[in-house]
Each structure stands twice: as structure tokens, then as C-alpha cells.
Design an enzyme around this catalytic site. Structure first.
Site: not given
Length: 438
Positions: A236, A353
């Protein structure tokens, strides 16, 4: 029009970065007072011996004014040689490349960073190169060749974590597969069903408002393989903002958007970490500090800035490399760290997110992206543009069969499109709590 990013700085001859914290002014008077008390006690209890071996007179007096002048000179000297921290409060150390945390890994001990790999081949690239800097480079700083910049971690940083073991690690969640998550909320675009060897996108950078100390807001891309059980592998990279969530904000203690990386090979259980906080990621770049604040940021109805991020698998050695901006190689995740990702990825995901703790009995007002919904469009809503994937032959390809998911669309949503300038893109985000998101 939006701009993609790169970071560039001139070299510094120093081997240890001179961004060192200065002491608050109150420390020196306090220190002088303690020194005065200590010295007075010493005068009455310990006679001073001269160089000749004869004792000095016991009624020798202490001269506080002389000592204070000396302390003032010391303070001025330290101000001169210890330069202030960067505007975000960070202290950046230049560490010899072969002494970085990655090489504490048992299987990497004694190794040195690898040479740059072959860059994926792009078709009809439409990116324009504009510089977006990290705050610590505001005066043109970088680390010397043969070293890498590492953001210094302090006792205060670690003390914000629940425990030393949890410092720098995510909770066991963070990849969207369904809509069952109770506190992590997403607005993402993803592709799956094929073999993927990397991904690339330009991420619009904002400083979203985070309203609870245990929450965060991030925008990133995920390279994913394995099932969504205990064997989940992810890589990520992106930017995040926070106050004091038990993982990411503990690293920073502020809400600047910061460039970050993460990896895990067992669904966030015992492997992996943020940035360089464990052995794993091998950094090769002397100009980018992972974890440092990104500057400038976008403004509502004003100028827009984004950062280019690409992660791909080197066809020769099989390691996963990270590129930041317009061609700056940051480093790589060695293939040996992973199980499923030793081969290829099975899903690529892009988007935002947030964490909604619901601590006040209603939905959080923590913003995702810019804090505006997708329909607000350019200069208001946050975006990802030039979405691409890397195939088995190291080619960058446009997206096909892109799926969209917003698990709480009244709080945060997403809307995709395609044109000749931005290629595949989407707007996403939202304000959190509002009339439709109580």
C-alpha cells in the site's frame, strides 16, 4: 488543470540532517536554577582541589552571573549549529543506506540496495511534470549520496501507541471486499479477476479534517493477493491525515497529509508495518522521506496538486518497486517478504478510507478526500486520475472492467469517468456526518 508531482532537491554535504529540535526558552532558566542549587551544594560539601594538589579556600564563592553568561553563550552556540526542525516539526536523519532498518531482516543482513530496475513501458502517457515537495525539503535539502532520509521517531511518538508492539502497525482490516466493516468506511475503485504486476495513479492531495483523536483519513492504492483470510498479502502507498489513531496518527501527531507506505503478508497480524518502522522495505532514494508531510496541498476552488505513485514487480528480480512523482524511485519490497505476492497480484484497488469510531453516538465528521462529494467535481472533490495497471510484460495498460464501491454512500461516495487528458479517473470522498448521514 491538475498537476502531477515530483520531488527534487539539491544535495547537502552533511551526513546527519541538521533539522534538530531547539529547546523551549523556559528550559534554560530552569537548568540555570538547578545548576545554581547544585553548585551551591557542592561548595559546602566538596572542597575544590587545584591543579597543584593544594586545596582551594573553602570560602570560595559561586558567581551565578558568570555561569548564566556562560549558559547564554552555550544557548547561542547551540542555536547556531542545531538548525530548527522542518515546518511540520519533523527531524530528518540521513542514515547510511546499508544501515537502514530493512537490513535488520534475517534474510537481508549484509546486503546492499539493488540497482534501479526496468521501468514499465507506458502507452500514450498524458502526465505533466510539476513539482510537489515534502515540507522538510522546503529549503532545498536532501541527504548525501549513499544515505537515505529517515524521519526521526521520538519517545513521544511511541508513547501515543497502546504498546510498543502495536506501534507502526495497522489493525487487522483495511481492504474492502464487502460492506460488513463496522468502523472502516471506504469509497474505492478496483479491478480483479486477472494477474496484475503493478498499478499506477495520480492522487489529489488534501488536508482533510479529522474530528476524533482515534480516527484517520487516507487515500492510497492497494496491490493485493491471497484470500481475505489470514494469508492476505498487500502493498500500500498513498497519503494519510490523522490526529491520534492508535496506528497512523501515533506516527505523526498532526493532521498534515503525509506520504506513507505499508505492507503485510498475513492480514495485518504479525508482519509488516508503516514506512520504515520494521525490517522489510529497502529505500534507495536520498530525496524522499517516507512519513514526511506533503506540500503544497490542494485548496477548495483553488489550485490542485497531486502525487504520482506507481508500484510494480521488477521482471528481472521479482521485487516490488515504488515510484513517487515523475520518476523518483523510492525503493522496493523484497520478494522474500511475501507468499502470494511472490507471483502476482489478484486485485488492484484505489481510493479513500476513514475510521468512524462513533464515539459521540453519531457518525463522525471526519472528511474523506477534500470533504466534498464526488458530484462536486474538479477543484472541490478529490480525485484519482490516470489509473493504470502493469501486465506480465511490464506494460502500463488502461483499466478494464473497473468496479466502484462506496459502503456508506450517504457519507462518502465515488463517481468514475474517462477522457483523453486524465485517462481513467474518479472523484470520491465526502464530509461524513450530514443530513443523509446522521
Amino acid at each position: 488543470m491538475a498537476s502531477s508531482s515530483s520531488s527534487s532537491s539539491s544535495s547537502s554535504p552533511k551526513t546527519n540532517k541538521s533539522h534538530t529540535q531547539t529547546f523551549p526558552p523556559i528550559v534554560f532558566p530552569l537548568f540555570a536554577f538547578l545548576l545554581l542549587v547544585s553548585s551551591l551544594g557542592a561548595v559546602h560539601s566538596l572542597p575544590i582541589a587545584s591543579d597543584s594538589g593544594h586545596r582551594s579556600p573553602e570560602n570560595q564563592t559561586f558567581r551565578p552571573q558568570t555561569e548564566l553568561q556562560k549558559l547564554r553563550r552555550v544557548k547561542a552556540y547551540l542555536r547556531k549549529i542545531n538548525k530548527p526542525a522542518s515546518p511540520d516539526g519533523d527531524v530528518i536523519d540521513c542514515v547510511l543506506s546499508h544501515l537502514q532498518p530493512a537490513f535488520d531482516h534475517p534474510q537481508l543482513k549484509g546486503q546492499k540496495p539493488l540497482e534501479a530496475p526496468e521501468i514499465p513501458k507506458a502507452n500514450n502517457s498524458t502526465e505533466a511534470a510539476t513539482e510537489v515537495f515534502q515540507l522538510w525539503t522546503h529549503s532545498g535539502e536532501s541527504c548525501p549520496e549513499g544515505t537515505i532520509p529517515i524521519r526521526r521517531i521520538t519517545e513521544k511518538d511511541v508513547s501515543r501507541a497502546d504498546s510498543v508492539e502495536k506501534f507502526g502497525r495497522k489493525l487487522r482490516r483495511g481492504v474492502r471486499r464487502d460492506t460488513m466493516s463496522s468502523d472502516h468506511e471506504h469509497a474505492v475503485a478496483f479491478v480483479n479477476g486477472e494477474q496484475y504486476y503493478g498499478a499506477k495513479a495520480s492522487l489529489n492531495v488534501w488536508a482533510p479534517r479529522v474530528t476524533d483523536q482515534f480516527e484517520f483519513s487516507l487515500s492510497q492504492l492497494w496491490v493485493i493477493s491471497g484470500t481475505f483470510g489470514n494469508d492476505l498479502n498487500t502493498i500500500e502507498a498513498g497519503w494519510q491525515a490523522s490526529l491520534r489513531f492508535q496506528v497512523s496518527p501515533e506516527l505523526y501527531g498532526d493532521n498534515y497529509p503525509r506520504f506513507f507506505t505499508y505492507w503485510t503478508t498475513d492480514a495485518y497480524q504479525a508482519t509488516g508495518c508503516y514506512n520504515l518502522l520494521c525490517s522489510g522495505f529497502v529505500q534507495t532514494n536520498n530525496k524522499i522521506a517516507i512519513g514526511a508531510a506533503i506540500s503544497p496541498r490542494s485548496s477548495y476552488n483553488g489550485r490542485q496538486f497531486d502525487i504520482g505513485i506507481m508500484v510494480w514487480k521488477d521482471p528481472k528480480h521479482g521485487h516490488w518497486w515504488l515510484q513517487f512523482g515523475s520518476g523518483l524511485l523510492v525503493g522496493y519490497w523484497p520478494n522474500l517478504l511475501f507468499s502470494h505476492l511472490r507471483g502476482h497480484a489478484s486485485m488492484i484497488q484505489f481510493g479513500g478510507e476513514i475510521v468512524n469510531t462513533g464515539s459521540r453516538g453519531y457518525h463522525t465528521s471526519t472528511q474523506m478526500g477534500s470533504g466534498s462529494f464526488a458530484d462536486d467535481g474538479f477543484r472541490k472533490a478529490s480525485y484519482f486520475r490516470n489509473l493504470q495497471v502493469v501486465d506480465w510484460d511490464n506494460n502500463l495498460l488502461p483499466m478494464s472492467n473497473l468496479h466502484l464501491l462506496a459502503d456508506h454512500p450517504n457519507c462518502y461516495d465515488i463517481k468514475a469517468g474517462r477522457n483523453n487528458v486524465w485517462g481513467d479517473y474518479f472523484y470520491y470522498g465526502g464530509p461524513g456526518r450530514n443530513a443523509r448521514c446522521p
